[in-house]
Design an enzyme around this catalytic site. Structure first.
Site: not given
Ligand code: SIN
Length: 279
Positions: A97, A99, A255, A270
């Site tokens: 995805h 974000d 990612h 995050r």
């Molecule tokens: C995310 O999708 O923001 C998480 C990525 C992760 O935890 O590696």
């Protein structure tokens, strides 16, 4: 600051920089340039309080909107991504995805800071969508050029979505609701507002259709693109260490959080940065 490419295509490790203090203007310019060049930067060996993490993010841009997940108390723009060692169930972020691509203005970048990292596993994989676009035939590029993807949070945060129901065994407080059923359209091919490069802007978590096409028409195109986008040649992965801060460019990479560390705890902070309307 030292920048070492992770692959022949994109992604880089960054060392010899201290993000706990405001960056000198020249260093900020160099870091931004490295970010635009490599799309994913894994900045190593950082010692950051939550406030320092916020301050660093604000040197790069404004905070983005963060729906569905309860942020850290007193820090409305910071999420704690936590998975306890004995936790089962779906892992947050485990699906390709970009974000919040269902937002009108999806975040330009995401910053993820490693606090507690499994001894092995828990990497984040990335795939570069400019490379994915460049590899398409001219015929496919022409077909996609006027099409818009339909994006929705429903598969993740809608009432029947992966995280749609309260689950007390989950460490993260994720609260889906009916707003996840809303849809937004974005061009299937977007142009990066800073580099001018074209990339595919679709992902299998949030792209649920193509505007103006029947589902039976859109599904084969989307399935082709989802498979194409994650071709191994377009990917890299970041191996986390405590103190790694990774920044990725949601405008040109997807990612995937890799779910391979059962029995170990993983904790990250995050922040997303505000973006513009894909065009
Ligand atoms: C995310 O999708 O923001 C998480 C990525 C992760 O935890 O590696």
């Amino acid at each position: 600051m030292r920048v070492t490419p992770l692959t022949g295509r994109f992604g880089a490790d960054v060392t010899d920089i201290d993000l706990s203090v405001p960056l000198a203007p020249d260093d900020l310019v160099s870091l931004r340039a490295a970010f635009l060049e490599h799309s994913v930067l894994a900045i190593r060996d950082q010692d950051l309080s939550i406030e320092a993490f916020e301050d660093f993010a604000l040197q790069l841009g404004e905070f983005g909107d963060t729906p569905y997940i309860t942020p850290v108390d007193g820090h409305p723009n910071v999420l704690r991504l936590l998975r306890e060692s004995d936790e089962a169930g779906p892992l947050f972020g485990s699906g390709w995805h970009s974000d919040w691509s269902f937002q009108t203005q999806p975040p330009s970048a995401t910053l993820l800071f490693g606090i507690d990292i499994p001894p092995a596993g828990g990497d984040t994989a990335f795939t570069q969508q400019e490379a994915a676009y460049d590899a398409l035939s001219d015929g496919m590029k022409a077909l996609l050029s006027d099409l818009h993807g339909v994006h929705s949070a429903r598969r993740s945060y809608g009432p029947k979505g992966t995280f749609g129901q309260q689950d007390d065994r989950r460490s993260m407080e994720i609260v889906g609701d009916e707003t996840a059923l809303e849809t937004r359209t974005h061009p299937l091919v977007r142009t990066h507002p800073e580099t001018g490069r074209k990339s595919l802007f679709i992902n299998e978590v949030y792209t649920v259709g193509i505007a103006g096409l029947h589902e039976s028409e859109a599904t084969p195109i989307l399935n082709f693109l989802f498979n194409h986008c994650r071709r191994i040649d377009f990917t890299c992965r970041v191996r986390w260490q405590k103190g790694t801060l990774t920044i990725w460019d949601n405008r040109c990479v997807q990612h995937y959080a890799i779910d391979d560390y059962f029995g170990y705890r993983r904790e990250m902070m995050r922040i997303t940065l505000a973006g513009d309307t894909p065009a």
